[in-house]
Design a protein around this motif. Structure first.
Motif, mmCIF file in Angstrom:
data_model
loop_
_atom_site.group_PDB
_atom_site.id
_atom_site.type_symbol
_atom_site.label_atom_id
_atom_site.label_comp_id
_atom_site.label_asym_id
_atom_site.label_seq_id
_atom_site.Cartn_x
_atom_site.Cartn_y
_atom_site.Cartn_z
ATOM 1 N N GLY A 121 0.810 -1.207 0.000
ATOM 2 C CA GLY A 121 0.000 0.000 0.000
ATOM 3 C C GLY A 121 0.849 1.264 0.000
ATOM 4 N N LEU A 122 1.905 1.269 0.804
ATOM 5 C CA LEU A 122 2.824 2.418 0.839
ATOM 6 C C LEU A 122 3.463 2.637 -0.529
ATOM 7 C CD1 LEU A 122 4.712 1.786 4.202
ATOM 8 C CD2 LEU A 122 3.352 3.807 3.642
ATOM 9 N N ILE A 123 3.941 1.541 -1.113
ATOM 10 C CA ILE A 123 4.621 1.631 -2.418
ATOM 11 C C ILE A 123 3.642 2.118 -3.480
ATOM 12 C CG2 ILE A 123 5.727 0.285 -4.250
ATOM 13 C CD1 ILE A 123 6.926 -1.479 -1.954
ATOM 14 N N LYS A 124 2.437 1.576 -3.482
ATOM 15 C CA LYS A 124 1.442 1.979 -4.486
ATOM 16 C C LYS A 124 1.043 3.446 -4.305
ATOM 17 C CE LYS A 124 -0.688 -0.517 -6.900
ATOM 18 N NZ LYS A 124 -0.525 -0.511 -8.350
ATOM 19 N N ASP A 125 1.017 3.910 -3.060
ATOM 20 C CA ASP A 125 0.602 5.276 -2.767
ATOM 21 C C ASP A 125 1.689 6.302 -3.083
ATOM 22 O OD1 ASP A 125 -1.192 7.256 -1.700
ATOM 23 O OD2 ASP A 125 0.043 7.287 0.104
ATOM 24 N N LYS A 126 2.927 5.979 -2.755
ATOM 25 C CA LYS A 126 4.003 6.977 -2.844
ATOM 26 C C LYS A 126 5.042 6.712 -3.926
ATOM 27 C CE LYS A 126 3.945 8.377 1.982
ATOM 28 N NZ LYS A 126 4.806 8.597 3.172
ATOM 29 N N GLY A 127 5.019 5.534 -4.531
ATOM 30 C CA GLY A 127 6.059 5.190 -5.495
ATOM 31 C C GLY A 127 5.492 4.728 -6.824
ATOM 32 N N LEU A 128 6.389 4.352 -7.698
ATOM 33 C CA LEU A 128 6.051 3.749 -8.987
ATOM 34 C C LEU A 128 6.657 2.353 -8.967
ATOM 35 C CD1 LEU A 128 5.001 3.856 -11.909
ATOM 36 C CD2 LEU A 128 7.222 4.823 -12.554
ATOM 37 N N SER A 129 5.816 1.335 -8.855
ATOM 38 C CA SER A 129 6.301 -0.038 -8.706
ATOM 39 C C SER A 129 6.493 -0.702 -10.060
ATOM 40 C CB SER A 129 5.339 -0.849 -7.841
ATOM 41 O OG SER A 129 4.021 -0.784 -8.346
ATOM 42 N N ILE A 130 7.630 -1.398 -10.184
ATOM 43 C CA ILE A 130 7.945 -2.133 -11.411
ATOM 44 C C ILE A 130 8.302 -3.567 -11.023
ATOM 45 C CG2 ILE A 130 9.449 -2.312 -13.423
ATOM 46 C CD1 ILE A 130 9.922 0.725 -13.200
ATOM 47 N N PRO A 181 0.358 -13.173 -7.927
ATOM 48 C CA PRO A 181 -0.828 -12.298 -7.853
ATOM 49 C C PRO A 181 -0.538 -10.947 -7.176
ATOM 50 C CG PRO A 181 -1.391 -14.538 -7.182
ATOM 51 C CD PRO A 181 0.106 -14.481 -7.299
ATOM 52 N N PHE A 182 0.405 -10.934 -6.247
ATOM 53 C CA PHE A 182 0.768 -9.675 -5.587
ATOM 54 C C PHE A 182 1.652 -8.830 -6.505
ATOM 55 C CE2 PHE A 182 0.090 -12.784 -2.174
ATOM 56 C CZ PHE A 182 -0.943 -12.157 -1.490
ATOM 57 N N TYR A 183 2.658 -9.452 -7.098
ATOM 58 C CA TYR A 183 3.540 -8.725 -8.016
ATOM 59 C C TYR A 183 2.751 -8.147 -9.189
ATOM 60 C CZ TYR A 183 7.534 -11.047 -5.698
ATOM 61 O OH TYR A 183 8.464 -11.502 -4.801
ATOM 62 N N ALA A 184 1.693 -8.864 -9.605
ATOM 63 C CA ALA A 184 0.874 -8.403 -10.732
ATOM 64 C C ALA A 184 0.162 -7.086 -10.423
ATOM 65 C CB ALA A 184 -0.139 -9.475 -11.117
ATOM 66 N N GLN A 185 0.124 -6.677 -9.163
ATOM 67 C CA GLN A 185 -0.484 -5.409 -8.782
ATOM 68 C C GLN A 185 0.478 -4.229 -8.962
ATOM 69 O OE1 GLN A 185 -2.605 -5.597 -4.956
ATOM 70 N NE2 GLN A 185 -2.626 -7.830 -5.184
ATOM 71 N N ALA A 186 1.713 -4.510 -9.376
ATOM 72 C CA ALA A 186 2.680 -3.434 -9.625
ATOM 73 C C ALA A 186 2.184 -2.563 -10.777
ATOM 74 C CB ALA A 186 4.054 -4.019 -9.951
ATOM 75 N N ASP A 187 2.661 -1.338 -10.805
ATOM 76 C CA ASP A 187 2.258 -0.399 -11.847
ATOM 77 C C ASP A 187 2.714 -0.839 -13.233
ATOM 78 O OD1 ASP A 187 1.055 1.567 -10.062
ATOM 79 O OD2 ASP A 187 3.100 1.978 -9.394
ATOM 80 N N MET A 188 3.862 -1.513 -13.282
ATOM 81 C CA MET A 188 4.425 -1.962 -14.568
ATOM 82 C C MET A 188 5.070 -3.330 -14.379
ATOM 83 S SD MET A 188 6.215 1.722 -15.505
ATOM 84 C CE MET A 188 7.420 0.976 -16.515
ATOM 85 N N LYS A 189 5.201 -4.057 -15.478
ATOM 86 C CA LYS A 189 5.873 -5.357 -15.462
ATOM 87 C C LYS A 189 6.888 -5.368 -16.596
ATOM 88 C CE LYS A 189 4.949 -10.279 -16.233
ATOM 89 N NZ LYS A 189 3.900 -11.274 -16.505
ATOM 90 N N VAL A 190 8.131 -5.769 -16.266
ATOM 91 C CA VAL A 190 9.193 -5.852 -17.263
ATOM 92 C C VAL A 190 9.872 -7.207 -17.100
ATOM 93 C CG1 VAL A 190 11.378 -4.856 -18.045
ATOM 94 C CG2 VAL A 190 9.526 -3.351 -17.292
ATOM 95 N N ALA A 191 10.140 -7.877 -18.214
ATOM 96 C CA ALA A 191 10.810 -9.179 -18.167
ATOM 97 C C ALA A 191 12.289 -9.002 -17.834
ATOM 98 C CB ALA A 191 10.659 -9.894 -19.503
ATOM 99 N N SER A 192 12.775 -9.870 -16.954
ATOM 100 C CA SER A 192 14.196 -9.915 -16.605
ATOM 101 C C SER A 192 14.707 -11.273 -17.066
ATOM 102 C CB SER A 192 14.379 -9.748 -15.091
ATOM 103 O OG SER A 192 15.738 -9.805 -14.744
ATOM 104 N N SER A 193 15.446 -11.266 -18.172
ATOM 105 C CA SER A 193 15.878 -12.524 -18.772
ATOM 106 C C SER A 193 17.329 -12.815 -18.425
ATOM 107 C CB SER A 193 15.715 -12.450 -20.293
ATOM 108 O OG SER A 193 16.585 -11.457 -20.799
ATOM 109 N N SER A 194 17.845 -13.904 -18.972
ATOM 110 C CA SER A 194 19.231 -14.293 -18.708
ATOM 111 C C SER A 194 20.228 -13.445 -19.501
ATOM 112 C CB SER A 194 19.441 -15.775 -19.042
ATOM 113 O OG SER A 194 19.158 -16.002 -20.411
ATOM 114 N N GLY A 195 19.731 -12.573 -20.358
ATOM 115 C CA GLY A 195 20.607 -11.693 -21.141
ATOM 116 C C GLY A 195 21.203 -10.598 -20.288
ATOM 117 N N PRO A 196 21.876 -9.658 -20.926
ATOM 118 C CA PRO A 196 22.513 -8.561 -20.196
ATOM 119 C C PRO A 196 21.495 -7.728 -19.412
ATOM 120 C CG PRO A 196 23.223 -8.591 -22.497
ATOM 121 C CD PRO A 196 22.102 -9.580 -22.368
#
Length: 192
Positions: free
Chosen positions: A110-119, A159-174
């Motif tokens: 709740g704090l993060i969603k209220d005051k930050g931009l979650s990724i 299900p909790f992480y899916a509530q983040a403002d954005m989702k970005v893939a983190s792969s085995s690449g650089p």
């Protein structure tokens, strides 16, 4: 503040503003997703400070995360984590890497969603297993087979992480590829 310092500060803030960043960016996701490594690089690109919430917790407690878990348990750790993250969200924008369980806690989320931009940095289990196997500092992985534990945690926490403002893939690449993905997502968000 001197004129040169004011200009430098304005320049730093303008880079972040180009991407629509006007609040603290909070990276969330499972252990091994690259939150700290990506966070440092993202902060450099945006000319923002970087901080790792686990390191801040360790400084405040005078002991490692593993020691806190061992001595006081996960519930006390999560309470301290929430207080540290709340402090990190106050003030000027920065990039914050959180521990894997931080966003699962309702009050912290709740704090993060209220005051930050979650990724949410989302990575495949094989990537997480490989990355977390590099160091023996993960308390939750010391209780059994890391792949099984990470698979279970991924299912429970998605299900909790899916509530983040954005989702970005983190792969085995650089890691730079992940940073580029975040910057593109920020541009798209700003344009929307």
């Amino acid at each position: 503040m001197t004129n040169a310092k004011q200009k430098n500060q304005a320049k730093k803030q303008s880079v972040a503003r180009q991407y629509g960043v006007d609040r603290t960016i909070v990276l969330v996701g499972l252990m091994g997703a690259g939150k700290t490594t990506v966070g440092r690089r993202l902060a450099r690109k945006l000319n923002l400070p970087f901080v790792d919430s686990d390191h801040e917790i360790e400084k405040a407690a005078g002991m490692s995360v593993a020691e806190i878990f061992e001595c006081f348990g996960e519930a006390d750790f999560r309470s301290g984590e929430r207080r540290v993250i709340e402090r990190l969200l106050d003030g000027r924008p920065q990039v914050v890497a959180t521990g894997g369980g931080a966003f699962i806690n309702e009050a912290t989320r709740g704090l993060i969603k209220d005051k930050g931009l979650s990724i949410w940095l989302d990575a495949d289990i094989e990537v997480l297993v490989e990355r977390t196997g590099r160091r023996d500092t993960r308390p939750l992985l010391k209780t059994g087979d890391p792949k099984e534990i990470l698979t279970r945690l991924a299912a429970e926490r998605a299900p909790f992480y899916a509530q983040a403002d954005m989702k970005v893939a983190s792969s085995s690449g650089p890691h730079e590829d992940v940073v580029a993905g975040i910057l593109e997502a920020l541009k798209a968000r700003k344009a929307a």
